[in-house]
Each structure stands twice: as C-alpha cells, then as structure tokens.
Design an enzyme around this catalytic site. Structure first.
Site, PDB file in Angstrom:
ATOM      1  N   ASP A 181       6.476 -15.374  32.953  1.00  0.00           N
ATOM      2  CA  ASP A 181       5.208 -14.913  32.364  1.00  0.00           C
ATOM      3  C   ASP A 181       4.042 -15.043  33.343  1.00  0.00           C
ATOM      4  O   ASP A 181       2.995 -15.625  33.016  1.00  0.00           O
ATOM      5  CB  ASP A 181       4.893 -15.710  31.092  1.00  0.00           C
ATOM      6  CG  ASP A 181       6.076 -15.815  30.148  1.00  0.00           C
ATOM      7  OD1 ASP A 181       6.798 -14.821  30.016  1.00  0.00           O
ATOM      8  OD2 ASP A 181       6.277 -16.884  29.537  1.00  0.00           O
ATOM      9  N   GLU A 210       4.077  -7.518  23.253  1.00  0.00           N
ATOM     10  CA  GLU A 210       3.467  -8.835  23.470  1.00  0.00           C
ATOM     11  C   GLU A 210       2.828  -8.854  24.859  1.00  0.00           C
ATOM     12  O   GLU A 210       2.715  -7.833  25.521  1.00  0.00           O
ATOM     13  CB  GLU A 210       4.543  -9.936  23.352  1.00  0.00           C
ATOM     14  CG  GLU A 210       5.716  -9.734  24.308  1.00  0.00           C
ATOM     15  CD  GLU A 210       6.864 -10.702  24.074  1.00  0.00           C
ATOM     16  OE1 GLU A 210       6.637 -11.766  23.464  1.00  0.00           O
ATOM     17  OE2 GLU A 210       7.995 -10.401  24.511  1.00  0.00           O
TER      18      GLU A 210
END
Length: 528
Positions: free
Chosen positions: A15, A191
């Site tokens: 991420d 997301e």
C-alpha cells in the site's frame, strides 16, 4: 543511466504512499499488527531506498492490544504542505470473516520533520478504511476514504464507493457535507483513493479487484472535485491479472509522484509468488513504474500496455546509494535496530532490556505465540527468497511453561518455532514446534537433550519454498534439526485471511506468569 529494479521495497511493504519534498522522496507503507506503526523509506534517486523511521511510536498514537491478525495499520497516506508532514492512517480493530461489519478508526498526525516528533492523533472518522488527504492549490484540504457497507450481500457490495469531505486544519476536524464521488468500475472492490490535480483536472486513483491476483489500478477524472468522474477508457491503467508469466503479480494500490524534472512515477504494491501453489512468502512488496501522460490527458505506463515491469528507467538524478548495513546485531546499542518490530504494543522495561546485561537483549517471558495481547517477541521481515537468520541464546528454563528461541512467524495461527524448554523427565531440551492454521505441529521424532548446556546457537535457513532449522553448541558447527518445512505457508496465500509476510525473530514465553528471562547475545540476518 541507472535502472530501477523492482521491487524497490522488498518483503512486506504494501500500500505505498509516495511523496517528494524538494530533492527527497519518501514512501510510507502499511504495518498491520506490527509496532511501531507505518514504515517510511527515504531515497534521493528512486533507485536506492533506506528505512528511516516509523512515526507511530506511542500508545497514545496506536494501541493495538487485542487487535486481530492483519488488523492494525492499513494503507497510510503521507503528504506535505507548507512545511508540515501529514500522515493519515487506519487502525482496524475488527476484521472477522464471520461478520460483514468492520471496526475501523481513522486518524491524522503531523510533524515538521519526517523523523518527528509526530503529534498526538486527531480522530477523523470510521466509515471505511484507506483514508487519504489532498491539499488543493486554493489552500483547502480534502479527505477521502472508501465506504464500507455492511449491508452488502457479497464482497463487491461491501465496497460502496469513495467518500469526500473537507478537512478544517484550524479546527482540526472534518467539516461540511460528505459526498460519495465515485462508485468504482465493473472491476469492483474499490478502495485506496488518492487525488491529484493536473491541467485543470482532478484525477482520482483507486485500487480495485482486491489485493490478490485480480488487483488493479483504476484512474478517473473530473473538472470538479466532487465529480462526476469519468473513467479512463483503457482502464485499468496497471494490472497483472490473468498474466501469470509476469514476475510481478498482484499489481495495484498505487500512488503518484512527479520528479524535479517533470517525470512521473507510480508506486504500487506487488507480489512475487513461489512454486505451484503461487504463494508470496515475502508478502506484498512495493515497485515503481515510469509513466507518461497522453495528449488527451490519461496516465500510461511508459512503453505501452499496463503490465508492471521489473526493470524501469530511473530518473536523471545523481545516484545516492546507502551504506550496507551490518548483518549482525550484537545488541550493544541503546535502542533496538530499526528493522526489528514488536507485536501490537511497544517494548518497555517490563519485558525487554538492552541494559540489564550489556551486550545482550534480555526478554522476559510472557504470553504464547498465539496471543493477541502480551507477547515477548522481536522480529524482522524476511526480504529475500534465500536467506538465513541466526542467534545465540542463553536460557535456563525451570519447567515446561518456559520457552525461548528462534521463530519463523506469519501470525498467531501460522509459525514455526525452534525453542529451548524443560520438563520433569527430560530436563532442559531443544524442540521444534509449529502452528498450521491453529493446528499444532510437532515435526521432531525426538527432542534434543541439552545436558546442562545453557548457551546454544540457533539458525533458520530459507531456500525458496523450504525452511530448515539448525542448532549448534559451538558457533558454526551447525546440525540440521527436523525436516525441511514448507516456508510458503508463511504467506497471505496459504491462510487466505492475512495481509502481511514472513518474519524471523526471537522470543520468550513464560506461561506460569513468573516472567523467566532469556538472554540473546546477538542476532544475524544474511541474504544469499
């Protein structure tokens, strides 16, 4: 000219949120249940990277006691504006597959220097995870996160779109209406939002497809920050889905940076699977791709297509290599090596000391390796498919409830443990234990009696899919113990519920509550 060789951040660094401030580049990555929270790496050339800090060091910033495996820090966002660093992060308290509800808390901390000190947290919201902060050129600040809808009848409906709300930095809170600005594409599972502004357009970058082999990067744009957003006609702009021959799989969850000379690079997570089962023992890693903007204003991977590449042209910047770090830590420093982390809560003198016996790391035994609460465990990432870790242990257990040794760890339900313990009949002995999705493993046919020896050397060797433990009474005279174990089980892909990667470390347990201590003379990690 230099080349970037991917992944640039090897082993469990997912991420990525990439940022440039002047001539310095930073990448923040998720740390989940490992403490301190959020890893930040530094570079000046995008080729060479060094771990420099973890900002969330205090319980007031991050208390994960009791957090589930792969809970904790999800998808941080690092930004900078007017001399101040901003770090947005999520602390996930509930992830159980038995419930569609998630318990998440989103916070903001700031610091004038990347090395801190970082502020006390400001609570933002709890409506979903993957928050980020966008600093618009008119001075306003905008906060984004995905919306988690527990009413969803399947996993796609749970991901209910991207929310936008203004952040008031003077009042230190979110203000104004909450707008849903994007519901995603048919890829689904939308997301990881990040906003950018270029040539009059707001560009919304999201992750879609889930963080496994269907992962992808989606781009959309709008003339207005609240939308409507049009999707890139060639979406997704990056993916490795249905391309099993690519070295970098799971490509997705990305962020953008512009160099001093106007070049653009995309930081994204990826995985490198091993064996027929395609398991990523090193977890989800971080890679960089060079990108260009088309004449009609869409972002593309340089060279065409949307495949992630292993070798990427580096920007025209002076090379900035970092000195190699020593393989062995003799525990002579006043603080732990930065590569070490603990589980859920910080180390304190009640269970860890570098001063009580100078030159040794002393661990006081606490809970079992299956505990979500109080573990005396210190570990570092496994960052190469072929590597070894070793330690020297001095330990004199009184009973079977006291153990200490070397652990290869994924989470509370997946680990292998070479340890010294004792019982009434055997005296002190060396044994190899394991936990396979909460099922106990006993790989040894016969334990190794120590016959009064209180100093022993322990080693674990990773060789792609295999993990071999060994021991020695004299350093260097290694004797293999137990069978070659399946290293690929220490991965997201085996259990199917996790998001981290394999760790190797040292630990101590005392299930009697007497806090029997174990002394470790050194710890060594070598990549082959």
């Amino acid at each position: 000219m230099q080349n970037i060789t991917n992944p640039v951040l090897r082993g469990f660094n997912p991420d990525p949120s990439i940022l440039r401030v002047g001539d310095d580049y930073f990448i923040a990555t998720s740390t989940f249940e490992w403490f301190p929270g959020v890893q930040i790496h530094h570079s000046k050339d995008l080729v060479n990277w060094k771990l420099i800090t973890r900002p969330l060091t205090r319980l007031s910033q991050l208390n994960m006691l009791g957090n589930p495996d792969s809970g904790g820090i999800w998808a941080p966002c690092l930004s900078w504006h007017d001399g101040l660093f901003y770090l947005i992060y999520t602390d996930v308290k509930l992830t159980s597959e038995r419930f569609s509800v998630k318990e998440v808390y989103n916070y903001l901390v700031t610091a004038p220097d990347i090395l801190g000190p970082w502020s006390e947290p400001i609570f933002m919201n709890s409506s979903g995870f993957d928050p980020s902060l966008f600093h618009d050129d008119d001075g306003r600040k905008w906060y984004l996160n995905m919306l988690w809808d527990f009413r969803g009848r399947d996993k796609y409906a749970l991901f209910a779109g991207i929310l936008l709300q203004e952040y008031d930095s003077a009042a230190k809170k979110l203000v104004g209406p909450i707008r849903k600005i994007f519901t995603g594409t048919p890829i689904g599972l939308t997301e990881g939002p990040h906003l950018y502004k270029r040539n009059g357009y707001y560009y919304l970058m999201t992750a879609e497809g889930g963080t496994e082999y269907e992962h992808a990067v989606t781009m959309a744009r709008s003339k207005k920050i609240e939308g409507p957003y049009e999707v890139d006609p060639q979406n997704p702009m990056l993916t490795s889905y249905q391309k099993p021959s690519l070295a970098l799989q799971k490509a997705g969850h990305a962020s953008l940076v512009e160099t001093q000379h106007g070049d653009w690079y995309l930081a994204h997570l990826c995985g490198r699977p091993l064996g027929a089962e395609r398991r990523c023992i090193l977890g989800r890693e971080t890679a960089l791709q060079k990108c260009i903007w088309t004449d009609d204003g869409w972002l593309r991977v340089e060279g065409g297509g949307n495949d992630p590449k292993v070798n990427v042209p580096a920007p025209n910047l002076p090379a900035y290599p970092f000195a190699a770090e020593p393989a062995r830590d003799d525990f002579n420093a006043p603080e732990l090596n930065i590569h070490f982390q603990m589980l859920r809560i910080p180390a304190d003198s009640s269970w860890l000391s570098l001063t009580e016996r100078p030159g040794f790391l002393r661990l006081y035994g606490r809970g079992p390796l299956n505990s979500l609460h109080y573990q005396s465990l210190v570990a570092r990432r496994v960052q190469a498919f072929r590597c070894e870790a070793a330690t020297c242990l001095e330990f004199a257990p009184d009973n079977f409830q006291q153990m200490a040794g070397l652990v290869a760890y994924y989470d509370t339900s997946l680990h292998y443990y070479l340890n010294v313990t004792a019982d009434e009949g055997k005296g002190t002995y060396l044994t190899l234990l394991g936990c396979d999705l909460d099922q106990a493993l006993f790989p040894l046919e016969q334990d190794i009696p120590l016959r009064g020896a209180t100093r022993i050397f322990l080693k674990a060797t990773f060789d792609n899919e295999q993990l071999q433990f060994a021991y020695a009474f004299k350093e260097g005279e290694w004797i293999n113990i137990g069978p070659a174990l399946d290293a690929t089980k220490l991965s997201d892909d085996y259990g199917g519920l996790g998001f981290t990667g394999a760790f190797i470390g040292i630990c101590a347990q005392d299930l009697s509550g007497q806090h029997k201590h174990a002394d470790f003379d050194w710890f060594e990690y070598i990549e082959k």
